[in-house]
Scaffold this motif. Structure first.
Motif, mmCIF file in Angstrom:
data_model
loop_
_atom_site.group_PDB
_atom_site.id
_atom_site.type_symbol
_atom_site.label_atom_id
_atom_site.label_comp_id
_atom_site.label_asym_id
_atom_site.label_seq_id
_atom_site.Cartn_x
_atom_site.Cartn_y
_atom_site.Cartn_z
ATOM 1 N N VAL A 1 0.862 -1.180 0.000
ATOM 2 C CA VAL A 1 0.000 0.000 0.000
ATOM 3 C C VAL A 1 0.901 1.234 0.000
ATOM 4 N N PHE A 2 0.736 2.098 -0.998
ATOM 5 C CA PHE A 2 1.456 3.372 -1.045
ATOM 6 C C PHE A 2 0.685 4.418 -0.245
ATOM 7 N N ALA A 3 1.401 5.321 0.430
ATOM 8 C CA ALA A 3 0.793 6.475 1.091
ATOM 9 C C ALA A 3 1.407 7.739 0.506
ATOM 10 N N ASP A 4 0.556 8.681 0.096
ATOM 11 C CA ASP A 4 1.055 9.905 -0.522
ATOM 12 C C ASP A 4 -0.034 10.977 -0.402
ATOM 13 N N VAL A 5 0.317 12.211 -0.777
ATOM 14 C CA VAL A 5 -0.684 13.292 -0.763
ATOM 15 C C VAL A 5 -1.110 13.690 -2.174
ATOM 16 N N ASN A 6 -0.470 13.121 -3.199
ATOM 17 C CA ASN A 6 -0.808 13.454 -4.584
ATOM 18 C C ASN A 6 -2.045 12.649 -5.004
ATOM 19 N N GLN A 7 -3.201 13.312 -4.998
ATOM 20 C CA GLN A 7 -4.462 12.608 -5.227
ATOM 21 C C GLN A 7 -4.550 12.003 -6.627
ATOM 22 N N SER B 1 -1.937 -0.797 -4.048
ATOM 23 C CA SER B 1 -3.048 0.124 -3.780
ATOM 24 C C SER B 1 -2.474 1.352 -3.081
ATOM 25 N N ALA B 2 -3.330 2.301 -2.735
ATOM 26 C CA ALA B 2 -2.818 3.556 -2.179
ATOM 27 C C ALA B 2 -3.818 4.202 -1.230
ATOM 28 N N VAL B 3 -3.300 4.962 -0.253
ATOM 29 C CA VAL B 3 -4.129 5.754 0.660
ATOM 30 C C VAL B 3 -3.508 7.146 0.788
ATOM 31 N N ASN B 4 -4.315 8.093 1.198
ATOM 32 C CA ASN B 4 -3.792 9.438 1.434
ATOM 33 C C ASN B 4 -3.041 9.452 2.764
#
Length: 382
Positions: free
Chosen positions: A28-34, A64-67
């Motif tokens: 799971v990636f975490a980032d702020v780039n929506q 997958s990814a989350v903010n």
């Protein structure tokens, strides 16, 4: 095994995230780039262009990814087996609060499975620094539990990942060089040592941290700074300039002499390592801009970083440092309208002059021989 990786930028996707996903770890990636987050969650895969003699495109799957500002982070930290980062040294403190909340929840839930956290940043012992930020944010009642169940594992990372080509419409597409190196301190893990292809375990991490810092990082930065001064656009153009190449190679040999003294590296093997680095700078498939590589000159001129730290080593062992001096002087000439640190450096120089500015940002003695040499070289370059 499940991992949470902070930072879905080019390095996160092209290097560490790719190694984890390729190893079959649920990632799971975490980032702020929506835009990037939405694309990862829509497709669950992305292309990585590996460029070099044998260019190929590989697809990273099952992600997958989350903010990273959402509460989902807290739940994930409480559940996963591995947390990694590729966010940049300045951002580690910002993510520490969420990590601390997740660790508190993990403890409250009675989860005693070992968790290992690895900051994969361009800095010396970045994970140890992240640990200090986490401890500051974590209530003291959890500190003993953390020491028992959470490993903070320092690492050295090396892979050139330039920005995406202009004109690319895919927000997930990333280009990387063939070479990559991820070395981790095996003495800091909790639980079983993970078997992840591309992750190298060592019990002498500092030797490899400094080898990379003093060779790849030192050479890369000096190539960028001298390249900008000479009017070159890319690292490749700069390193093919014979005058620049001579200084860059000389600086890496000077810093290499420190490594050979300090860690007992074999001279011929280290010379071959320097040649490999020079070859990487020449890679015609990597269009890496000198302005990008040179950015954040104040950090790069600080005592523990790629220009001053090897120079301090030459002073410690009484070794020559003429090429490193040229690199430091060139760094003080770096200018970029996009980089706040470059603007701050220019302001300091205008207000205080080169001698006081260098002493302030590097911690070197203003009256020392090495500062006088840099100031002399700086004037000659002007």
């Amino acid at each position: 095994m499940k991992a949470l990786h902070f930072g879905a930028g080019n390095i996160g996707r092209g290097f560490i995230g790719k190694l984890l996903a390729d190893a079959g770890i649920e990632l799971v990636f975490a980032d702020v780039n929506q835009t990037v987050l939405d694309a990862l969650n829509a497709r669950h895969e992305y292309p990585v262009h590996v460029v070099g003699e044998q260019a190929k495109t590989e697809t990273v799957k099952g992600v997958s990814a989350v903010n990273s500002t959402s509460d989902e982070i807290i739940t994930l930290v409480s559940e996963v087996d591995l947390v990694t980062t590729a966010v940049g040294p300045q951002i580690l403190e910002r993510i520490a609060g969420s990590v601390a909340k997740g660790l508190a929840k993990r403890s409250d839930n009675g989860n005693t499975r070992p968790l290992n956290i690895i900051a994969c940043e361009n800095m010396v012992r970045g994970t140890s620094q992240l640990k200090q930020h986490v401890l500051k944010a974590l209530p003291e009642q959890y500190h003993a539990w953390l020491e028992q169940h959470v490993g903070f594992v320092d690492s050295a990372v090396d892979r050139i990942v330039p920005p995406s080509e202009a004109g690319s419409t895919d927000p997930l597409e990333v280009t990387v060089e063939t070479f990559s190196e991820w070395i981790v301190d095996k003495t800091q893990f909790k639980g079983d040592l993970p078997a992840i292809p591309g992750m190298e375990l060592t019990d002498n991490l500092m030797a490899f941290v400094e080898r990379k810092l003093f060779t790849l990082n030192t050479g890369h930065a000096i190539t960028a700074y001298l390249g900008q001064l000479a009017g070159h656009q890319t690292i490749r153009d700069a390193i093919l300039d014979e005058k620049i190449r001579a200084v860059v190679k000389g600086a890496m040999e000077e810093s290499g002499a420190v490594l050979i003294k300090r860690y007992g590296f074999e001279a011929d093997k280290h010379a071959a390592y320097i040649q490999k680095i020079l070859g990487r700078f020449e890679n015609p498939y990597l269009k890496d801009d000198v302005e990008r590589v040179g950015r954040q000159p104040l950090r790069k001129l600080s005592a523990g970083d790629r220009l001053i730290k090897p120079t301090l080593g030459t002073l410690e062992y009484g070794l020559p440092h003429a090429s490193l001096v040229q690199g430091i002087a060139a760094a003080m000439h770096y200018r970029s309208d996009q980089d706040p640190q470059a603007q701050e450096l220019a302001t300091l120089l205008a207000e205080k002059g080169p001698q006081a500015t260098l002493a302030e940002v590097s911690g070197l003695d203003a009256d020392s021989e090495v500062v006088a040499s840099v100031v002399s070289a700086w004037h000659a370059m002007a």
